[in-house]
Design a protein around this motif. Structure first.
Motif, short mmCIF file in Angstrom:
data_model
loop_
_atom_site.label_atom_id
_atom_site.label_comp_id
_atom_site.label_asym_id
_atom_site.label_seq_id
_atom_site.Cartn_x
_atom_site.Cartn_y
_atom_site.Cartn_z
N VAL A 12 0.85 -1.19 0.00
CA VAL A 12 0.00 0.00 0.00
C VAL A 12 0.88 1.24 0.00
CG1 VAL A 12 -1.89 -1.14 1.20
CG2 VAL A 12 -0.16 0.04 2.53
N SER A 13 0.26 2.37 -0.33
CA SER A 13 1.02 3.62 -0.32
C SER A 13 0.08 4.81 -0.21
CB SER A 13 1.86 3.73 -1.60
OG SER A 13 1.03 3.86 -2.72
N ALA A 14 0.68 5.97 -0.11
CA ALA A 14 -0.08 7.20 0.04
C ALA A 14 -0.87 7.56 -1.22
CB ALA A 14 0.85 8.35 0.41
N ASP A 15 -0.64 6.87 -2.33
CA ASP A 15 -1.41 7.15 -3.55
C ASP A 15 -2.79 6.48 -3.53
OD1 ASP A 15 -0.85 4.47 -4.05
OD2 ASP A 15 0.18 4.83 -5.95
N ALA A 16 -3.16 5.88 -2.40
CA ALA A 16 -4.47 5.26 -2.15
C ALA A 16 -4.63 3.91 -2.82
CB ALA A 16 -5.61 6.18 -2.56
N VAL A 17 -3.58 3.39 -3.45
CA VAL A 17 -3.70 2.13 -4.19
C VAL A 17 -3.13 0.96 -3.39
CG1 VAL A 17 -3.04 0.90 -6.30
CG2 VAL A 17 -3.59 3.33 -6.40
N LEU A 18 -3.91 -0.11 -3.33
CA LEU A 18 -3.47 -1.38 -2.75
C LEU A 18 -3.11 -2.28 -3.93
CD1 LEU A 18 -4.90 -3.38 0.09
CD2 LEU A 18 -4.91 -4.48 -2.13
N ARG A 19 -1.90 -2.79 -3.92
CA ARG A 19 -1.44 -3.66 -5.00
C ARG A 19 -1.21 -5.06 -4.46
NH1 ARG A 19 0.52 1.34 -6.00
NH2 ARG A 19 0.23 2.13 -8.10
N GLN A 20 -1.67 -6.05 -5.22
CA GLN A 20 -1.43 -7.44 -4.85
C GLN A 20 -0.47 -8.05 -5.86
OE1 GLN A 20 -4.56 -9.94 -3.50
NE2 GLN A 20 -5.92 -8.22 -3.11
N TRP A 21 0.53 -8.73 -5.33
CA TRP A 21 1.57 -9.36 -6.14
C TRP A 21 1.45 -10.87 -5.96
CZ3 TRP A 21 4.39 -5.46 -8.48
CH2 TRP A 21 4.26 -4.19 -7.90
N GLU A 22 0.96 -11.54 -6.97
CA GLU A 22 0.79 -13.00 -6.90
C GLU A 22 2.01 -13.64 -7.56
OE1 GLU A 22 -2.77 -16.18 -7.53
OE2 GLU A 22 -3.11 -14.08 -7.94
N PHE A 23 2.85 -14.24 -6.73
CA PHE A 23 4.13 -14.75 -7.20
C PHE A 23 3.99 -15.84 -8.26
CE2 PHE A 23 5.29 -13.40 -2.74
CZ PHE A 23 5.80 -12.18 -3.14
N ASN A 24 2.99 -16.72 -8.13
CA ASN A 24 2.83 -17.82 -9.07
C ASN A 24 2.40 -17.35 -10.46
OD1 ASN A 24 3.45 -19.56 -6.99
ND2 ASN A 24 1.31 -19.89 -6.44
N ALA A 25 1.80 -16.17 -10.55
CA ALA A 25 1.31 -15.65 -11.83
C ALA A 25 2.24 -14.59 -12.43
CB ALA A 25 -0.09 -15.07 -11.65
N MET A 26 3.35 -14.30 -11.79
CA MET A 26 4.24 -13.24 -12.24
C MET A 26 5.08 -13.67 -13.43
SD MET A 26 6.19 -11.05 -9.38
CE MET A 26 5.10 -10.19 -8.31
N ASP A 27 5.30 -12.73 -14.34
CA ASP A 27 6.22 -12.98 -15.45
C ASP A 27 7.43 -12.06 -15.30
OD1 ASP A 27 5.35 -10.47 -16.22
OD2 ASP A 27 4.13 -11.19 -17.88
N ARG A 28 8.23 -11.93 -16.31
CA ARG A 28 9.47 -11.14 -16.23
C ARG A 28 9.24 -9.65 -15.98
NH1 ARG A 28 14.19 -13.62 -18.19
NH2 ARG A 28 13.78 -15.67 -19.07
N ARG A 29 8.04 -9.18 -16.30
CA ARG A 29 7.75 -7.75 -16.10
C ARG A 29 7.54 -7.42 -14.62
NH1 ARG A 29 2.72 -6.88 -19.37
NH2 ARG A 29 2.37 -8.99 -18.68
N LEU A 30 7.27 -8.42 -13.77
CA LEU A 30 7.09 -8.25 -12.33
C LEU A 30 6.00 -7.23 -11.97
CD1 LEU A 30 10.84 -8.29 -11.24
CD2 LEU A 30 9.25 -10.22 -11.36
N LEU A 31 4.89 -7.28 -12.69
CA LEU A 31 3.78 -6.37 -12.45
C LEU A 31 2.83 -6.94 -11.40
CD1 LEU A 31 2.96 -5.42 -16.14
CD2 LEU A 31 4.27 -4.10 -14.48
N SER A 32 2.15 -6.05 -10.70
CA SER A 32 1.16 -6.51 -9.73
C SER A 32 -0.01 -7.16 -10.47
CB SER A 32 0.67 -5.34 -8.87
OG SER A 32 0.06 -4.36 -9.65
N SER A 33 -0.65 -8.13 -9.81
CA SER A 33 -1.75 -8.85 -10.46
C SER A 33 -3.09 -8.14 -10.25
CB SER A 33 -1.83 -10.28 -9.93
OG SER A 33 -1.93 -10.28 -8.53
N ARG A 34 -3.22 -7.35 -9.18
CA ARG A 34 -4.46 -6.64 -8.89
C ARG A 34 -4.15 -5.29 -8.27
NH1 ARG A 34 -5.78 -11.54 -7.35
NH2 ARG A 34 -7.55 -12.51 -8.35
N GLU A 35 -4.99 -4.31 -8.58
CA GLU A 35 -4.89 -3.00 -7.95
C GLU A 35 -6.30 -2.56 -7.57
OE1 GLU A 35 -2.85 -0.13 -10.34
OE2 GLU A 35 -0.98 -1.27 -10.32
N SER A 36 -6.43 -1.94 -6.39
CA SER A 36 -7.72 -1.41 -5.96
C SER A 36 -7.48 -0.22 -5.04
CB SER A 36 -8.54 -2.49 -5.23
OG SER A 36 -7.88 -2.90 -4.06
N GLU A 37 -8.53 0.52 -4.80
CA GLU A 37 -8.49 1.65 -3.88
C GLU A 37 -9.49 1.36 -2.76
OE1 GLU A 37 -9.21 5.18 -6.19
OE2 GLU A 37 -7.22 5.08 -7.09
#
Length: 188
Positions: A12-37
């Motif tokens: 989480v951060s002050a930008d109001a966004v909660l990011r979920q990082w699912e390790f099993n679904a990650m590829d080389r780009r290392l992007l979060s799998s879900r974002e919500s506020e």
């Protein structure tokens, strides 16, 4: 917060966004799998998985904590307080922004919150009540089960800025350690 299985991380951060990082679904780009506020446009300063990993508890720039399911969908929230009531023990919830929220045990039904109003509050999600008016919003409200007013040595209000739930007896109460803005550490 890392879920108990070790397969998902939430940030989480002050930008109001909660990011979920699912390790099993990650590829080389290392992007979060879900974002919500989860708190709307309010900053999120705390998010923690429950002991079972099935729920998330979020706190930040609001006077309420929100409980989410594992996918980030809101389930319930704590009650807001009435800022016109002077005695903080007599209002139904916090009247200042939350500083932290923690699960009280491995079971996802009780949690604690601290805010800039000088109180520590304990909540029960199992005893949540449905909204009764249009002013209550859409989410059920957790039941407040205890309030502790925090005081410094002179008897003035102390505000907790950090909280940790300490190990306790199984089935018994668990101590809470609080770091306060008066440079003290309180164990309750």
């Amino acid at each position: 917060s890392l879920d108990p299985a070790g397969s998902r991380l939430v940030s989480v951060s002050a930008d109001a966004v909660l990011r979920q990082w699912e390790f099993n679904a990650m590829d080389r780009r290392l992007l979060s799998s879900r974002e919500s506020e989860p708190l709307g446009s309010a900053p999120v300063i705390s998010a923690r998985f429950s002991g079972t990993g099935g729920k998330l508890l979020c706190a930040g720039g609001l006077t309420v904590a929100r409980m989410l399911d594992r996918e980030g969908n809101p389930l319930l929230e704590s009650c807001p307080g009435d800022m016109y009531i002077v005695d903080m023990a007599r209002t139904k919830g916090h009247v200042a922004q939350l500083r932290d929220a923690r699960w009280m045990s491995d079971e996802p039904d009780r949690f604690a919150t601290v805010a800039g109003d000088g109180t520590l509050r304990l909540w029960d999600a199992v005893a949540a009540t449905a909204p009764t008016s249009v002013f209550d919003g859409d989410l059920p409200r957790a039941k407040q089960i205890s309030v502790v007013k925090l005081r410094n040595e002179r008897g003035s209000r102390a505000n907790a800025t950090a909280m940790a739930i300490l190990p306790g007896e199984s089935g018994g109460s668990r101590p809470v350690a609080l770091g306060c803005d008066d440079c003290s550490i309180k164990i309750i």
